[in-house]
Design a protein around this motif. Structure first.
Motif, PDB file in Angstrom:
ATOM      1  N   THR A 146       0.825  -1.210   0.000  1.00  0.00           N
ATOM      2  CA  THR A 146       0.000   0.000   0.000  1.00  0.00           C
ATOM      3  C   THR A 146       0.857   1.257   0.000  1.00  0.00           C
ATOM      4  O   THR A 146       0.563   2.229  -0.726  1.00  0.00           O
ATOM      5  CB  THR A 146      -0.937  -0.004   1.225  1.00  0.00           C
ATOM      6  N   LYS A 147       1.918   1.257   0.820  1.00  0.00           N
ATOM      7  CA  LYS A 147       2.822   2.411   0.839  1.00  0.00           C
ATOM      8  C   LYS A 147       3.529   2.565  -0.511  1.00  0.00           C
ATOM      9  O   LYS A 147       3.701   3.682  -1.008  1.00  0.00           O
ATOM     10  CB  LYS A 147       3.847   2.240   1.952  1.00  0.00           C
ATOM     11  N   LEU A 148       3.922   1.460  -1.087  1.00  0.00           N
ATOM     12  CA  LEU A 148       4.592   1.512  -2.387  1.00  0.00           C
ATOM     13  C   LEU A 148       3.628   1.965  -3.478  1.00  0.00           C
ATOM     14  O   LEU A 148       4.024   2.654  -4.428  1.00  0.00           O
ATOM     15  CB  LEU A 148       5.170   0.138  -2.726  1.00  0.00           C
ATOM     16  N   GLN A 149       2.376   1.586  -3.359  1.00  0.00           N
ATOM     17  CA  GLN A 149       1.368   2.023  -4.332  1.00  0.00           C
ATOM     18  C   GLN A 149       1.274   3.542  -4.381  1.00  0.00           C
ATOM     19  O   GLN A 149       1.196   4.146  -5.457  1.00  0.00           O
ATOM     20  CB  GLN A 149       0.010   1.426  -3.968  1.00  0.00           C
ATOM     21  N   ALA A 150       1.312   4.165  -3.201  1.00  0.00           N
ATOM     22  CA  ALA A 150       1.224   5.628  -3.149  1.00  0.00           C
ATOM     23  C   ALA A 150       2.393   6.273  -3.887  1.00  0.00           C
ATOM     24  O   ALA A 150       2.239   7.303  -4.553  1.00  0.00           O
ATOM     25  CB  ALA A 150       1.195   6.090  -1.695  1.00  0.00           C
ATOM     26  N   VAL A 151       3.566   5.657  -3.781  1.00  0.00           N
ATOM     27  CA  VAL A 151       4.743   6.178  -4.493  1.00  0.00           C
ATOM     28  C   VAL A 151       4.606   5.918  -5.988  1.00  0.00           C
ATOM     29  O   VAL A 151       4.960   6.755  -6.821  1.00  0.00           O
ATOM     30  CB  VAL A 151       6.033   5.536  -3.944  1.00  0.00           C
ATOM     31  N   ALA A 152       4.078   4.757  -6.332  1.00  0.00           N
ATOM     32  CA  ALA A 152       3.976   4.384  -7.744  1.00  0.00           C
ATOM     33  C   ALA A 152       3.057   5.308  -8.523  1.00  0.00           C
ATOM     34  O   ALA A 152       3.294   5.571  -9.708  1.00  0.00           O
ATOM     35  CB  ALA A 152       3.487   2.946  -7.849  1.00  0.00           C
ATOM     36  N   VAL A 153       1.999   5.821  -7.898  1.00  0.00           N
ATOM     37  CA  VAL A 153       1.035   6.652  -8.630  1.00  0.00           C
ATOM     38  C   VAL A 153       1.355   8.137  -8.538  1.00  0.00           C
ATOM     39  O   VAL A 153       0.643   8.954  -9.134  1.00  0.00           O
ATOM     40  CB  VAL A 153      -0.405   6.399  -8.129  1.00  0.00           C
ATOM     41  N   GLU A 154       2.438   8.499  -7.824  1.00  0.00           N
ATOM     42  CA  GLU A 154       2.772   9.914  -7.733  1.00  0.00           C
ATOM     43  C   GLU A 154       3.520  10.415  -8.968  1.00  0.00           C
ATOM     44  O   GLU A 154       3.785  11.601  -9.111  1.00  0.00           O
ATOM     45  CB  GLU A 154       3.601  10.186  -6.476  1.00  0.00           C
ATOM     46  N   LYS A 155       3.892   9.481  -9.845  1.00  0.00           N
ATOM     47  CA  LYS A 155       4.534   9.812 -11.129  1.00  0.00           C
ATOM     48  C   LYS A 155       5.835  10.595 -10.931  1.00  0.00           C
ATOM     49  O   LYS A 155       6.106  11.572 -11.627  1.00  0.00           O
ATOM     50  CB  LYS A 155       3.568  10.581 -12.032  1.00  0.00           C
ATOM     51  N   SER A 156       6.633  10.129  -9.979  1.00  0.00           N
ATOM     52  CA  SER A 156       7.934  10.742  -9.706  1.00  0.00           C
ATOM     53  C   SER A 156       9.045   9.869 -10.286  1.00  0.00           C
ATOM     54  O   SER A 156       8.782   8.833 -10.915  1.00  0.00           O
ATOM     55  CB  SER A 156       8.129  10.897  -8.199  1.00  0.00           C
ATOM     56  N   ALA A 157      10.291  10.273 -10.024  1.00  0.00           N
ATOM     57  CA  ALA A 157      11.434   9.526 -10.551  1.00  0.00           C
ATOM     58  C   ALA A 157      11.534   8.127  -9.962  1.00  0.00           C
ATOM     59  O   ALA A 157      12.091   7.219 -10.595  1.00  0.00           O
ATOM     60  CB  ALA A 157      12.724  10.301 -10.274  1.00  0.00           C
ATOM     61  N   VAL A 158      11.015   7.935  -8.744  1.00  0.00           N
ATOM     62  CA  VAL A 158      11.114   6.618  -8.107  1.00  0.00           C
ATOM     63  C   VAL A 158       9.843   5.781  -8.300  1.00  0.00           C
ATOM     64  O   VAL A 158       9.779   4.644  -7.821  1.00  0.00           O
ATOM     65  CB  VAL A 158      11.425   6.753  -6.596  1.00  0.00           C
ATOM     66  N   SER A 159       8.855   6.307  -8.989  1.00  0.00           N
ATOM     67  CA  SER A 159       7.618   5.553  -9.208  1.00  0.00           C
ATOM     68  C   SER A 159       7.856   4.235  -9.950  1.00  0.00           C
ATOM     69  O   SER A 159       7.264   3.210  -9.579  1.00  0.00           O
ATOM     70  CB  SER A 159       6.602   6.412  -9.963  1.00  0.00           C
TER      71      SER A 159
ATOM     72  N   ASP B   9       3.881   4.049 -18.530  1.00  0.00           N
ATOM     73  CA  ASP B   9       4.698   2.834 -18.535  1.00  0.00           C
ATOM     74  C   ASP B   9       4.400   1.956 -17.326  1.00  0.00           C
ATOM     75  O   ASP B   9       4.267   0.733 -17.454  1.00  0.00           O
ATOM     76  CB  ASP B   9       6.184   3.190 -18.575  1.00  0.00           C
ATOM     77  N   GLU B  10       4.308   2.580 -16.147  1.00  0.00           N
ATOM     78  CA  GLU B  10       4.025   1.803 -14.939  1.00  0.00           C
ATOM     79  C   GLU B  10       2.617   1.205 -14.995  1.00  0.00           C
ATOM     80  O   GLU B  10       2.394   0.058 -14.577  1.00  0.00           O
ATOM     81  CB  GLU B  10       4.157   2.667 -13.681  1.00  0.00           C
ATOM     82  N   ALA B  11       1.683   1.982 -15.520  1.00  0.00           N
ATOM     83  CA  ALA B  11       0.303   1.499 -15.615  1.00  0.00           C
ATOM     84  C   ALA B  11       0.208   0.285 -16.536  1.00  0.00           C
ATOM     85  O   ALA B  11      -0.480  -0.699 -16.230  1.00  0.00           O
ATOM     86  CB  ALA B  11      -0.611   2.615 -16.116  1.00  0.00           C
ATOM     87  N   LEU B  12       0.906   0.347 -17.665  1.00  0.00           N
ATOM     88  CA  LEU B  12       0.867  -0.779 -18.597  1.00  0.00           C
ATOM     89  C   LEU B  12       1.525  -2.016 -17.994  1.00  0.00           C
ATOM     90  O   LEU B  12       1.033  -3.140 -18.155  1.00  0.00           O
ATOM     91  CB  LEU B  12       1.548  -0.393 -19.906  1.00  0.00           C
ATOM     92  N   ASP B  13       2.635  -1.829 -17.289  1.00  0.00           N
ATOM     93  CA  ASP B  13       3.298  -2.968 -16.641  1.00  0.00           C
ATOM     94  C   ASP B  13       2.382  -3.605 -15.597  1.00  0.00           C
ATOM     95  O   ASP B  13       2.277  -4.833 -15.507  1.00  0.00           O
ATOM     96  CB  ASP B  13       4.604  -2.522 -15.977  1.00  0.00           C
ATOM     97  N   ALA B  14       1.729  -2.763 -14.798  1.00  0.00           N
ATOM     98  CA  ALA B  14       0.826  -3.286 -13.770  1.00  0.00           C
ATOM     99  C   ALA B  14      -0.353  -4.017 -14.407  1.00  0.00           C
ATOM    100  O   ALA B  14      -0.758  -5.096 -13.951  1.00  0.00           O
ATOM    101  CB  ALA B  14       0.331  -2.146 -12.888  1.00  0.00           C
TER     102      ALA B  14
END
Length: 705
Positions: free
Chosen positions: A252-265, A295-300
């Motif tokens: 859940t914590k990682l999800q918040a980072v993943a959707v923030e569209k930052s360099a570490v997402s 890119d992250e959305a397609l991978d998920a």
């Protein structure tokens, strides 16, 4: 008297002969040729003369490693305690063969000091010498020889790293924090946990990385809190550590980072993708498929295809409103065929005037792969071609001529003078006229809406911004993926287009329309455009055996681009069995490509590749060594156990761990003793690979505490 004189005579004769031989050896030990000096040392050692010890001591300093090795053996044969220190020096000789001879020589002395030298140097030497040291200790009747030196090495590493952490300068403390974590000991975790809040970010990040290697789930919650920090290095280290700890509660914590569209997402998304499947991880991936960057959305979304897809209701709700439709279409694109039920919600967006939403809708239906949308895609393609053709007004303002003017007609006679000057201009006009005629004919057939139409001339596409060509590019890929009637001819026309956008889209579409399309697309893999190579390689890999064999066939023609092809094959699983020979060729060439090729051979269980993989282990500097060992383990050929077992003595922990993992899969008996000894290794990954079970504290049973 005769009976007594004769033996005396013979003894004197032998003495004179021996002295003569000795004089010759004493001369040869100073010979300029190293092989002669070495032979002399060996022969003198066989005479077992205590007076020669000084000669062997001098030979131990010889410039030739060959001579130094023979000197070590001679010193060991003397069994004189005084030579132990000198043999200890030879154990650190630059030449590995000399090190091994010194180790065997020390074992012959058989005193505590000699054993101490052997035990101390085990942790400082390379694979071959470490193996000889264990053999030497066994010959000296040391019980549990390998377990003894492994434990001594473990203690030395722990003491050194602990001292550096408590008393070293900042760079030393950073390195020590990471190394202590790799031990996986409970004490290491206890020391590192408070450091994750250290004011020096570089040290806190090192502690986090160490905790990731320690494998202790107590660190998950403190590390997850660091995702709220603003320091990129600390956040990146936290994500990497959570990926290693493999605790789905952090999803859940990682999800918040993943959707923030930052360099570490992207890193956060990758971490969740590696977690064991749970309802929490599935929910996180579905959320990223909707709200993550493209890119992250397609991978998920792709990851969720094999898990049955995502709940339809949230996506349908997004698709019901223009403001949120883009995210819904993005999710459908990632989910592909698993989002079939959402197709009625997607198709209305194919007729929207908003070009962005319309293009996203085309992508979505393309990935769902439902042929029922083909007529709509055909119509959109023709409209897009017509719209781009209308741009000719930008560069031809007058009415189109129906025939050549007299001075441009290539068939009209004209004077020889100036003929060559006009040839190029006439040729260009002729080509342009032919293309325009073709376009007029296409418009005349528009009512029938057939797919086979001439492509947009490159003169037109060159004048258009790449972004404006993207809708047409998306439609080209759709025509091929959905196998629309006539798609092969259309896409072959665009496969040579001057526009990189249109050309790439056509080539990707061609991968789906049969053997001829695959042949055209695979030929483009040899071009220098790396992004095009990546896109095409993955598209071909997804076409099953035909596309994968085309990729494999291209390997011998490639250089560094092999990595692109091998990575694409790795993403889709194991290639067909017939790919073994080509992959073995990559392994033989060595380099980073050999590592990926070895991984694929292991996945394939290619028993015919065992000799090639074993041969690859002869290269002590191979970057693919770890992957080759793991591949041999995956194949499970017990005949390779002896060769693999040598790397249980390797000085790099990741190689020891790979060898241990491979041998346990082979389930062979002769390596049971060294495997058991490695349960006391300093490094947690080695202990676990050797069969020690991680405990709740993140340590491994069998490891020294």
């Amino acid at each position: 008297m005769r009976i007594r004189v004769r033996p005396l005579f013979l003894a004197l004769t032998l003495l004179v002969g021996c002295n003569g031989n000795r004089d010759q050896l004493l001369a040869e030990i100073q010979d300029p040729r190293p092989e002669t000096r070495a032979a002399a040392v060996k022969k003198l050692a066989a005479q077992n003369n205590p007076d020669d010890l000084v000669l062997f001591t001098r030979a131990a300093k010889d410039l030739s490693a060959f001579v130094r090795g023979e000197a070590a053996g001679a010193l060991g044969e003397s069994q004189d305690p005084r030579v132990v220190d000198l043999l200890g020096e030879l154990l650190e000789d630059p030449d590995e063969a000399v090190q091994g001879q010194a180790a065997l020589a020390l074992a012959k002395v058989k005193n505590d000091k000699a054993k101490a030298y052997l035990t101390l140097q085990y942790g400082r030497r390379g694979r071959a010498t470490r193996q000889v040291i264990v053999q030497a200790l066994k010959s000296a009747n040391v019980p549990g020889a390998m377990a003894t030196v492994v434990a001594a090495e473990s203690k030395g590493l722990w003491d050194r790293n602990l001292l550096a952490l408590t008393e070293g300068a900042l760079p030393e403390r950073v390195g020590a924090a990471e190394e202590l974590g790799k031990s996986g000991r409970a004490e290491a975790v206890n020391r590192l946990l408070p450091m994750v809040r250290d004011s020096q970010v570089i040290l806190a990040a090192a502690a986090v990385r160490g905790l990731g290697d320690a494998g202790d789930t107590r660190a998950v919650a403190p590390i997850a809190l660091l995702l709220d920090e603003s320091f990129p290095e600390l956040r990146e280290s936290a994500i990497g550590a959570l990926m290693k700890l493999q605790d789905p509660t952090a999803a859940t914590k990682l999800q918040a980072v993943a959707v923030e569209k930052s360099a570490v997402s992207p890193l956060a998304t990758e971490a969740i993708l590696t977690f064991p499947r749970t309802p929490t991880t599935d929910a996180a991936l579905c959320a990223i498929a909707l709200d993550g960057a493209r890119d992250e959305a397609l991978d998920a979304g792709r990851a969720m295809r094999s898990r049955g897809g995502c709940p339809a209701e949230p996506i349908a709700e997004r698709l019901s409103r223009p403001a949120s439709a883009a995210s819904g279409l993005q999710a459908v694109t990632g989910l592909g065929p698993s989002a079939q039920a959402l197709l009625p919600k997607v198709t209305p967006w194919l007729n929207q005037p908003d070009v962005t939403l319309r293009t996203l809708a085309v992508e979505a239906v393309t990935h769902v792969r439902d042929p029922s949308v083909v007529p709509v895609i055909q119509k959109l393609y023709e409209q897009e071609v017509a719209g781009l053709t209308a741009l000719r007004a930008d560069w031809i303002t007058q009415a189109l001529p129906q025939k050549y003017s007299a001075d441009l007609d290539p068939s009209a006679p004209r004077p020889e003078a100036g003929r060559m000057k006009d040839d190029n201009r006439s040729s260009k006009h002729a080509q342009l006229f032919e293309r325009l005629q073709a376009l007029n004919a296409a418009r005349a057939r528009e009512a029938g809406r057939v797919v086979v139409q001439p492509r947009v001339p490159s003169e037109l596409s060159d004048d258009v911004e790449p972004a404006k060509l993207q809708p047409l590019a998306t439609l080209l890929t759709a025509l091929g993926t959905l196998k629309a009637p006539g798609a092969l001819e259309v896409l072959k026309g665009y496969a040579e287009d001057a526009s990189p956008v249109l050309r790439a889209a056509a080539l990707v579409g061609l991968t789906s329309v049969g053997p001829e399309g695959i042949q055209v697309a695979s030929a483009a893999l040899l071009e220098p455009d790396r992004e095009l190579q990546k896109t095409l390689a993955l598209a071909l890999a997804e076409q099953g055996e035909a596309g994968q064999l085309a990729l494999v066939a291209s390997l011998p023609k490639m250089g560094s681009e092999k990595l692109v092809v091998l990575d694409a094959l790795k993403r889709v699983g194991a290639p067909p069995a017939s790919a073994s020979e080509a992959l073995q060729g990559v392994v033989k060439e060595g380099g980073a490509e050999a590592a990926l090729a070895a991984q694929l051979l292991g996945r394939m269980g290619a028993k015919d590749a065992v000799p090639t993989l074993l041969k690859a282990l002869d290269d002590s500097n191979s970057v693919a060594r770890r992957d080759v060992l793991l591949a041999l383990g995956a194949i499970g050929d017990v005949k390779s156990a002896e060769v693999v077992g040598r790397d249980l003595y390797h000085d790099l922990p990741e190689i020891r761990a790979a060898a241990a993992t491979a041998l346990r899969k082979m389930n062979t008996g002769p390596e049971a003793e060294p495997l058991d000894a490695l349960k006391g290794d300093y490094f947690r990954e080695v202990r676990v690979a050797a069969g020690a079970s991680p405990t709740k504290e993140g340590t491994a049973s069998g490891g020294a505490q």
